[in-house]
Every structure is written in structure tokens, then in C-alpha cells.
Design an enzyme around this catalytic site. Sequence first.
Site, mmCIF file in Angstrom:
data_model
loop_
_atom_site.group_PDB
_atom_site.id
_atom_site.type_symbol
_atom_site.label_atom_id
_atom_site.label_comp_id
_atom_site.label_asym_id
_atom_site.label_seq_id
_atom_site.Cartn_x
_atom_site.Cartn_y
_atom_site.Cartn_z
ATOM 1 N N ASN A 129 0.942 -1.166 0.393
ATOM 2 C CA ASN A 129 0.245 0.011 -0.010
ATOM 3 C C ASN A 129 0.967 1.048 -0.534
ATOM 4 O OD1 ASN A 129 -1.871 2.232 0.523
ATOM 5 N ND2 ASN A 129 -2.702 1.635 2.819
ATOM 6 N N TRP A 130 1.165 1.974 -0.772
ATOM 7 C CA TRP A 130 1.723 3.139 -1.058
ATOM 8 C C TRP A 130 1.405 4.361 -0.555
ATOM 9 C CZ3 TRP A 130 5.189 3.278 -6.275
ATOM 10 C CH2 TRP A 130 6.018 1.918 -6.192
ATOM 11 N N LYS A 131 0.141 4.217 -0.324
ATOM 12 C CA LYS A 131 -0.974 5.665 0.281
ATOM 13 C C LYS A 131 -0.174 7.017 -1.182
ATOM 14 C CE LYS A 131 -0.124 3.275 5.232
ATOM 15 N NZ LYS A 131 -0.090 3.567 5.720
ATOM 16 N N HIS A 171 -9.810 1.656 4.531
ATOM 17 C CA HIS A 171 -8.584 2.314 5.314
ATOM 18 C C HIS A 171 -8.669 2.867 6.008
ATOM 19 C CE1 HIS A 171 -4.354 2.899 6.678
ATOM 20 N NE2 HIS A 171 -3.755 1.646 5.828
ATOM 21 N N GLU A 226 -7.153 5.205 7.859
ATOM 22 C CA GLU A 226 -6.442 6.922 6.872
ATOM 23 C C GLU A 226 -8.170 7.442 6.332
ATOM 24 O OE1 GLU A 226 -2.751 6.016 5.268
ATOM 25 O OE2 GLU A 226 -2.312 5.482 7.396
ATOM 26 N N GLU A 266 -5.529 -4.126 10.713
ATOM 27 C CA GLU A 266 -4.621 -3.262 10.698
ATOM 28 C C GLU A 266 -4.969 -2.556 12.579
ATOM 29 O OE1 GLU A 266 -2.645 -2.251 6.947
ATOM 30 O OE2 GLU A 266 -4.505 -0.921 7.166
ATOM 31 N N GLY A 308 2.896 1.874 10.730
ATOM 32 C CA GLY A 308 3.766 2.915 10.697
ATOM 33 C C GLY A 308 4.966 2.770 11.952
ATOM 34 N N SER A 359 2.996 -2.108 10.291
ATOM 35 C CA SER A 359 4.738 -2.430 10.844
ATOM 36 C C SER A 359 4.726 -3.555 10.059
ATOM 37 C CB SER A 359 4.830 -2.430 11.931
ATOM 38 O OG SER A 359 4.488 -0.546 12.202
ATOM 39 N N GLY A 368 2.786 -1.568 4.583
ATOM 40 C CA GLY A 368 2.681 0.010 3.539
ATOM 41 C C GLY A 368 4.005 0.244 3.599
ATOM 42 N N GLY A 369 4.659 1.343 4.897
ATOM 43 C CA GLY A 369 6.216 1.472 4.739
ATOM 44 C C GLY A 369 7.193 0.680 3.381
HETATM 45 P P1 PGA Z 1 3.124 -0.170 7.512
HETATM 46 O O1 PGA Z 1 1.273 0.571 6.910
HETATM 47 O O2 PGA Z 1 3.164 -1.323 6.710
HETATM 48 O O3 PGA Z 1 3.450 1.502 7.503
HETATM 49 O O4 PGA Z 1 2.453 0.268 9.075
HETATM 50 C C1 PGA Z 1 0.454 -0.232 7.174
HETATM 51 C C2 PGA Z 1 -0.739 0.033 6.158
HETATM 52 O O5 PGA Z 1 -1.673 1.153 6.299
HETATM 53 O O6 PGA Z 1 -1.792 -1.185 5.204
#
Ligand code: PGA
Length: 265
Positions: free
Chosen positions: A10-12, A95, A97, A166, A172, A211, A232-233
Site C-alpha cells: 500500500n503505497w498510500k 483504510h 486513514e 490493521e 507506521g 509495521s 505500507g512503508g
Molecule cells: P505500515 O502501513 O506497514 O507502514 O505500518 C500499513 C498500512 O497502513 O496499510
Amino acid sequence: MPVRPLIAGNWKMHGLAAQLAEIEAISAFVQVRRPAADVLICVPATLISRAASIAGGRIAVGGEDCHAQASGAFTGDCSADMLKDAGATTVIVGHSERREYHGETDAMVAAKAGAARRSGVAAIICIGETQAQREAGNTLAACGRQIAGSLPADVAQSGSIAIAYEPLWAIGSGHVPVPAQIIEVHRHIRECLMDIAGASGADIRILYGGSVRSDNVQSILSLANVDGVLIGGASLLAADFDAVLRTLPVMVQEPSRADPPRSPR
Ligand code: PGA
């Protein structure tokens, strides 16, 4: 339960044209290494078309959100049809966010997941508790409520949905729940899915996200009812994402016709 895990990135809101080199590098790695997993990277809508053409089917490309309607006067939004038209196979909906910064409710997420289904796009529906809910002992109740409210109405027919658990405090942050916590929530999600969808609830993938890195992915994937991860990251750079994929078993090569028959020893 599905045998092959789904390893989804997930590149956001990250990525310009220059970062498409990461898609090429990940695709090339997958082509050579053949990890025993379905590999997907969800990118901003602006990159889907180019990412899909670079990936060339070696990995799948997805979107990060869609509108609940197929088209209409919704300035700035993208429908699931549009994502599919651009080359997306999958879309993330709900998500945390989006829920937090765009006020998305469970009902809105369910409508988006339903729209994805109608467009033939798989949906990854995200849920997860806040730190406060966990501390108050409300994790299972919060996740159960989100599942019940965020699934499309005809989930038993959906086939192509996955749930991503999540925990908000893990996204993150570098903090990952201990195995017993992941097992407990994933078991509860499985029970909720089977309550809602009957026997087909056993086939819905439940991903863990928050994470995930190359140094913890193997132990997370080994847990009961963990059918993949949402990253994500560590999905932004091929070096990090390939390191995750490198921890997976590789697919057994079918002998090709050109292979000489083995002589008995
Ligand atoms: P993260 O993000 O791996 O950077 O914790 C996961 C996500 O929000 O899908």
C-alpha cells in the site's frame, strides 16, 4: 483456507513517475524468484495505468480507494470501474486513514466494497482497533462491529474480498501485536465471517497489516488464520519489499517438456 498468501503493498500518497522503477524491480524479482504468494501493489490512482503496464501481469496492481457509484457528478473521485479500466485488479477500501481523515463510516466502506464487486474488482476491506479501544478491552467488539458494518450485503457471493486487520497503533509505528493478540483477533474475524457468510467465510483471506517488515513477516504469516499481509512503508522500495518476498517459500517448478527425463539411480 487459501493456500497461497497474499502479499499486498500500500503505497498510500507516495509515488511519482520515478518510483515506477520500483514496480519494475519488484516485478522482475517476482518473475525470477517465483515466491509462492499472490503479490499485489496498491498505488495512487495516477500511477495505476503505468504501473499495470510495467508489471505486465508479473504482479497485480491495485487502487487505494474507490467511490461507491460507478460514475456521476463526484468531482475528484474515482470509481471501481475506472480503476479496473486503468488496470487495477483490486482496491483497498476503508483504510483507517480514509476512515479518520475522510470520515468514512462502516456503511460507506460497505458501499464501496459492493461497488468494487459489481465492477469485478477485488476489495481489501480494512478494519482495526485504536489504542484506546485495545486498552479498554474492546478490541474484539470494535473489530466485530466494523466487520458486520463494512462487508457488502451479498458477501457470500462476493468471492473476491479480503479483510485486512490493521490495529491503528501498529500502522507506521514499528509496534506489532504479539502473536497471541494477532491470533485472537484473526480467530474472531474468522468467526464473524462464518457467521455472516456461512461456510464461504472460511475462504475469505484475512490479512494482517501494521509495521510488517522482512524481519517479522515470516512469524506473522505462520499464525493461524493469517492469509497474507498488507504492507505500507516496506512496500515503497523494491529492496525492502523484495526482502519480504525472499522470506517466502518459492513455487515448485513444473518440469518443462524440454527437461530431459531423469534416469533412475
Ligand atoms: P505500515 O502501513 O506497514 O507502514 O505500518 C500499513 C498500512 O497502513 O496499510
